[in-house]
Design a protein around this motif. Structure first.
Motif, PDB file in Angstrom:
ATOM      1  N   TYR A  34       0.868  -1.194   0.000  1.00  0.00           N
ATOM      2  CA  TYR A  34       0.000   0.000   0.000  1.00  0.00           C
ATOM      3  C   TYR A  34       0.892   1.227   0.000  1.00  0.00           C
ATOM      4  O   TYR A  34       1.818   1.321   0.836  1.00  0.00           O
ATOM      5  CB  TYR A  34      -0.895  -0.027   1.239  1.00  0.00           C
ATOM      6  CG  TYR A  34      -1.748   1.208   1.439  1.00  0.00           C
ATOM      7  CD1 TYR A  34      -1.708   1.925   2.632  1.00  0.00           C
ATOM      8  CD2 TYR A  34      -2.613   1.647   0.442  1.00  0.00           C
ATOM      9  CE1 TYR A  34      -2.492   3.038   2.829  1.00  0.00           C
ATOM     10  CE2 TYR A  34      -3.415   2.769   0.635  1.00  0.00           C
ATOM     11  CZ  TYR A  34      -3.348   3.460   1.830  1.00  0.00           C
ATOM     12  OH  TYR A  34      -4.134   4.572   2.019  1.00  0.00           O
ATOM     13  N   MET A  35       0.648   2.132  -0.933  1.00  0.00           N
ATOM     14  CA  MET A  35       1.459   3.339  -1.054  1.00  0.00           C
ATOM     15  C   MET A  35       0.852   4.432  -0.177  1.00  0.00           C
ATOM     16  O   MET A  35      -0.299   4.807  -0.368  1.00  0.00           O
ATOM     17  CB  MET A  35       1.520   3.807  -2.504  1.00  0.00           C
ATOM     18  CG  MET A  35       2.033   2.767  -3.501  1.00  0.00           C
ATOM     19  SD  MET A  35       3.603   2.007  -3.057  1.00  0.00           S
ATOM     20  CE  MET A  35       4.669   3.445  -3.009  1.00  0.00           C
ATOM     21  N   SER A  36       1.636   4.962   0.765  1.00  0.00           N
ATOM     22  CA  SER A  36       1.117   6.043   1.610  1.00  0.00           C
ATOM     23  C   SER A  36       2.246   6.755   2.349  1.00  0.00           C
ATOM     24  O   SER A  36       3.314   6.172   2.559  1.00  0.00           O
ATOM     25  CB  SER A  36       0.129   5.478   2.642  1.00  0.00           C
ATOM     26  OG  SER A  36       0.745   5.366   3.904  1.00  0.00           O
ATOM     27  N   PRO A  37       2.013   8.015   2.771  1.00  0.00           N
ATOM     28  CA  PRO A  37       3.040   8.738   3.538  1.00  0.00           C
ATOM     29  C   PRO A  37       3.358   8.061   4.869  1.00  0.00           C
ATOM     30  O   PRO A  37       4.383   8.321   5.485  1.00  0.00           O
ATOM     31  CB  PRO A  37       2.414  10.119   3.773  1.00  0.00           C
ATOM     32  CG  PRO A  37       1.331  10.244   2.759  1.00  0.00           C
ATOM     33  CD  PRO A  37       0.821   8.851   2.537  1.00  0.00           C
TER      34      PRO A  37
ATOM     35  N   GLY B 176      -4.584   4.381  -3.013  1.00  0.00           N
ATOM     36  CA  GLY B 176      -5.772   4.966  -2.396  1.00  0.00           C
ATOM     37  C   GLY B 176      -6.040   6.351  -2.945  1.00  0.00           C
ATOM     38  O   GLY B 176      -5.183   6.952  -3.611  1.00  0.00           O
ATOM     39  N   ARG B 177      -7.249   6.806  -2.692  1.00  0.00           N
ATOM     40  CA  ARG B 177      -7.627   8.182  -3.009  1.00  0.00           C
ATOM     41  C   ARG B 177      -8.337   8.748  -1.797  1.00  0.00           C
ATOM     42  O   ARG B 177      -8.466   8.052  -0.775  1.00  0.00           O
ATOM     43  CB  ARG B 177      -8.545   8.222  -4.245  1.00  0.00           C
ATOM     44  CG  ARG B 177      -7.814   8.001  -5.565  1.00  0.00           C
ATOM     45  CD  ARG B 177      -7.321   9.291  -6.151  1.00  0.00           C
ATOM     46  NE  ARG B 177      -6.212   9.121  -7.075  1.00  0.00           N
ATOM     47  CZ  ARG B 177      -5.739  10.134  -7.823  1.00  0.00           C
ATOM     48  NH1 ARG B 177      -6.320  11.313  -7.789  1.00  0.00           N
ATOM     49  NH2 ARG B 177      -4.679   9.951  -8.604  1.00  0.00           N
ATOM     50  N   TYR B 178      -8.814  10.008  -1.912  1.00  0.00           N
ATOM     51  CA  TYR B 178      -9.532  10.649  -0.812  1.00  0.00           C
ATOM     52  C   TYR B 178      -8.621  10.726   0.417  1.00  0.00           C
ATOM     53  O   TYR B 178      -7.428  10.990   0.299  1.00  0.00           O
ATOM     54  CB  TYR B 178     -10.831   9.878  -0.495  1.00  0.00           C
ATOM     55  CG  TYR B 178     -11.606   9.457  -1.723  1.00  0.00           C
ATOM     56  CD1 TYR B 178     -11.772   8.101  -2.030  1.00  0.00           C
ATOM     57  CD2 TYR B 178     -12.162  10.401  -2.587  1.00  0.00           C
ATOM     58  CE1 TYR B 178     -12.464   7.699  -3.155  1.00  0.00           C
ATOM     59  CE2 TYR B 178     -12.865  10.012  -3.712  1.00  0.00           C
ATOM     60  CZ  TYR B 178     -13.010   8.649  -4.002  1.00  0.00           C
ATOM     61  OH  TYR B 178     -13.685   8.255  -5.122  1.00  0.00           O
TER      62      TYR B 178
ATOM     63  N   GLY C 109      -7.951   8.163   2.280  1.00  0.00           N
ATOM     64  CA  GLY C 109      -7.285   6.890   2.489  1.00  0.00           C
ATOM     65  C   GLY C 109      -8.244   5.713   2.527  1.00  0.00           C
ATOM     66  O   GLY C 109      -9.372   5.804   2.061  1.00  0.00           O
TER      67      GLY C 109
ATOM     68  N   SER D   3       6.417   4.460   1.285  1.00  0.00           N
ATOM     69  CA  SER D   3       6.283   5.873   0.943  1.00  0.00           C
ATOM     70  C   SER D   3       7.424   6.276   0.005  1.00  0.00           C
ATOM     71  O   SER D   3       8.569   5.864   0.214  1.00  0.00           O
ATOM     72  CB  SER D   3       6.368   6.728   2.221  1.00  0.00           C
ATOM     73  OG  SER D   3       6.507   8.111   1.870  1.00  0.00           O
ATOM     74  N   ILE D   4       7.111   7.093  -1.007  1.00  0.00           N
ATOM     75  CA  ILE D   4       8.187   7.566  -1.895  1.00  0.00           C
ATOM     76  C   ILE D   4       8.753   8.875  -1.381  1.00  0.00           C
ATOM     77  O   ILE D   4       9.649   9.444  -2.006  1.00  0.00           O
ATOM     78  CB  ILE D   4       7.723   7.717  -3.368  1.00  0.00           C
ATOM     79  CG1 ILE D   4       6.605   8.749  -3.504  1.00  0.00           C
ATOM     80  CG2 ILE D   4       7.324   6.376  -3.945  1.00  0.00           C
ATOM     81  CD1 ILE D   4       6.346   9.161  -4.947  1.00  0.00           C
ATOM     82  N   GLY D   5       8.238   9.369  -0.257  1.00  0.00           N
ATOM     83  CA  GLY D   5       8.807  10.613   0.280  1.00  0.00           C
ATOM     84  C   GLY D   5       7.834  11.271   1.251  1.00  0.00           C
ATOM     85  O   GLY D   5       6.652  10.929   1.265  1.00  0.00           O
TER      86      GLY D   5
ATOM     87  N   TYR E  61       5.712  13.617   1.708  1.00  0.00           N
ATOM     88  CA  TYR E  61       4.783  14.614   1.172  1.00  0.00           C
ATOM     89  C   TYR E  61       3.497  13.875   0.812  1.00  0.00           C
ATOM     90  O   TYR E  61       3.494  12.644   0.651  1.00  0.00           O
ATOM     91  CB  TYR E  61       5.367  15.318  -0.060  1.00  0.00           C
ATOM     92  CG  TYR E  61       6.126  14.396  -0.976  1.00  0.00           C
ATOM     93  CD1 TYR E  61       7.511  14.292  -0.891  1.00  0.00           C
ATOM     94  CD2 TYR E  61       5.456  13.591  -1.898  1.00  0.00           C
ATOM     95  CE1 TYR E  61       8.210  13.415  -1.715  1.00  0.00           C
ATOM     96  CE2 TYR E  61       6.138  12.717  -2.723  1.00  0.00           C
ATOM     97  CZ  TYR E  61       7.528  12.641  -2.627  1.00  0.00           C
ATOM     98  OH  TYR E  61       8.219  11.773  -3.439  1.00  0.00           O
TER      99      TYR E  61
ATOM    100  N   LEU F  57       0.221  13.167  -1.570  1.00  0.00           N
ATOM    101  CA  LEU F  57      -0.284  13.233  -2.944  1.00  0.00           C
ATOM    102  C   LEU F  57      -1.798  13.002  -2.917  1.00  0.00           C
ATOM    103  O   LEU F  57      -2.329  12.456  -1.949  1.00  0.00           O
ATOM    104  CB  LEU F  57       0.391  12.154  -3.802  1.00  0.00           C
ATOM    105  CG  LEU F  57       1.928  12.231  -3.872  1.00  0.00           C
ATOM    106  CD1 LEU F  57       2.507  10.990  -4.510  1.00  0.00           C
ATOM    107  CD2 LEU F  57       2.370  13.476  -4.632  1.00  0.00           C
TER     108      LEU F  57
ATOM    109  N   GLY G 278      -3.335  10.933  -4.639  1.00  0.00           N
ATOM    110  CA  GLY G 278      -3.627   9.518  -4.825  1.00  0.00           C
ATOM    111  C   GLY G 278      -2.326   8.732  -4.800  1.00  0.00           C
ATOM    112  O   GLY G 278      -1.257   9.282  -4.999  1.00  0.00           O
TER     113      GLY G 278
ATOM    114  N   ALA H  78       2.906   7.376  -6.774  1.00  0.00           N
ATOM    115  CA  ALA H  78       3.862   6.607  -5.961  1.00  0.00           C
ATOM    116  C   ALA H  78       4.006   5.200  -6.534  1.00  0.00           C
ATOM    117  O   ALA H  78       5.116   4.662  -6.640  1.00  0.00           O
ATOM    118  CB  ALA H  78       3.386   6.553  -4.513  1.00  0.00           C
TER     119      ALA H  78
HETATM  120  N1  LIG Z   1       4.548   9.806  -0.221  1.00  0.00           N
HETATM  121  C1  LIG Z   1       3.841   8.802  -0.766  1.00  0.00           C
HETATM  122  O1  LIG Z   1       4.367   7.750  -1.132  1.00  0.00           O
HETATM  123  C2  LIG Z   1       2.372   8.989  -0.903  1.00  0.00           C
HETATM  124  C3  LIG Z   1       1.545   7.918  -1.225  1.00  0.00           C
HETATM  125  C4  LIG Z   1       0.165   8.104  -1.314  1.00  0.00           C
HETATM  126  C5  LIG Z   1      -0.335   9.389  -1.078  1.00  0.00           C
HETATM  127  N2  LIG Z   1      -1.661   9.671  -1.124  1.00  0.00           N
HETATM  128  C6  LIG Z   1      -2.690   8.642  -1.026  1.00  0.00           C
HETATM  129  C7  LIG Z   1      -4.051   9.253  -1.151  1.00  0.00           C
HETATM  130  C8  LIG Z   1      -4.882   8.705  -0.041  1.00  0.00           C
HETATM  131  C9  LIG Z   1      -4.089   7.650   0.640  1.00  0.00           C
HETATM  132  O2  LIG Z   1      -4.381   6.388   0.074  1.00  0.00           O
HETATM  133  C10 LIG Z   1      -2.653   7.979   0.333  1.00  0.00           C
HETATM  134  N3  LIG Z   1       0.492  10.419  -0.795  1.00  0.00           N
HETATM  135  C11 LIG Z   1       1.813  10.238  -0.694  1.00  0.00           C
END
Ligand SMILES: NC(=O)c1ccc(N[C@@H]2CC[C@@H](O)C2)nc1
Length: 247
Positions: free
Chosen positions: A86-89, A113-115, A117, A132-134, A136, A138, A140, A144
């Motif tokens: 799962y891609m996320s901060p 994900g969008r919205y 999360g 996480s790619i960094g 910050y 995004l 969606g 990432a």
């Molecule tokens: N830094 C990252 O890799 C990164 C990944 C996803 C993201 N945004 C999505 C939108 C809603 C939730 O799923 C996470 N932002 C930043």
């Protein structure tokens, strides 16, 4: 390698992975990709994929069931074991070492994900790891995911014309930054190509490139290097450079 992407915008990734090295890797069958849209598995005539967050607050949260059905369909599409990411901060930072680990797997599934999360219960139940790619945010996870696709695709055997170039990249092999690169013309109003690169002396060229990587890493990303852990040859190259700088 097979990469499945679960996303409300599956075409987005497909386009991002259609050109260059990644596009060529796909044409050569080194990488196959398939997108899965949770909306295709959503119930009701509005085919809802999100709903309001319990506890209040802004935005919407992705519902469990459409994601669960899309993930199940993706899993069933191929017998190979799959690593679900799962891609996320909130994920662990993506590094080249992690990219190398992922590139060696038979299958990846990237959940975008969008919205605000995804319902946490789905993540706890279905996700193997969060990346996480960094630091910050995004709108969606798709961009990432496209970064992960690019980074692992170029490491597939045969993806890069000259396998060497994958090794010389920054963070490849030894975690140093890449050396500078030059091409024609030798003379230009922006400067001249360093003589060593014109010498044809491959041992000297390799030494110069290594020295440049060491110096650039120390100057730009000292966090990436532990000077005390450098080998004798590297320490000698740094000492020579410092002497040249009158340091
Ligand atoms: N830094 C990252 O890799 C990164 C990944 C996803 C993201 N945004 C999505 C939108 C809603 C939730 O799923 C996470 N932002 C930043």
């Amino acid at each position: 390698m097979r990469i499945d992407v679960v996303s409300l915008f599956p075409d987005f990734i497909d386009q991002a992975a259609a050109v260059g090295v990644v596009g060529r890797a796909r044409e050569r069958g080194l990488l196959t990709m398939q997108g899965w849209n949770p909306r295709d598995y959503a119930e009701g005539n509005y085919r809802r994929v999100d709903d309001r967050p319990f506890g209040g607050g802004p935005g919407m949260v992705m519902l469990i069931e459409p994601l669960r059905a899309a993930l199940a369909a993706a899993r069933a599409a191929d017998p190979a074991p799959v690593r679900v990411i799962y891609m996320s901060p909130q994920g662990r930072p993506l590094t080249q070492a992690k990219v190398r680990e992922l590139a060696a797997l038979p299958r990846l599934l990237l959940l975008c994900g969008r919205y605000e999360g995804v319902d946490e219960r789905f993540l706890q139940a279905e996700i193997d790891e969060e990346l996480s790619i960094g630091d910050y945010v995004l709108s969606g996870g798709e961009l990432a995911a496209a970064v992960v696709v690019d980074a692992v695709a170029r490491l597939q055997d045969g993806a890069l014309g000259d396998a060497e170039s994958a090794v010389q990249d920054s963070f490849e092999g030894d975690g140093l930054l890449d050396c500078p690169h030059y091409t024609r013309p030798v003379e230009h109003d922006m400067g001249r190509v360093p003589d060593v690169l014109l010498s044809g002396n491959h041992a000297e060229i390799a030494k110069w490139r290594r020295q440049q990587s060491l110096v650039r890493t120390l100057e730009r990303r000292p966090d990436l290097i532990d000077e005390t852990a450098l080998g004798k040859a590297d320490r000698r190259l740094l000492a020579a450079w410092r002497a040249e700088q009158g340091g």
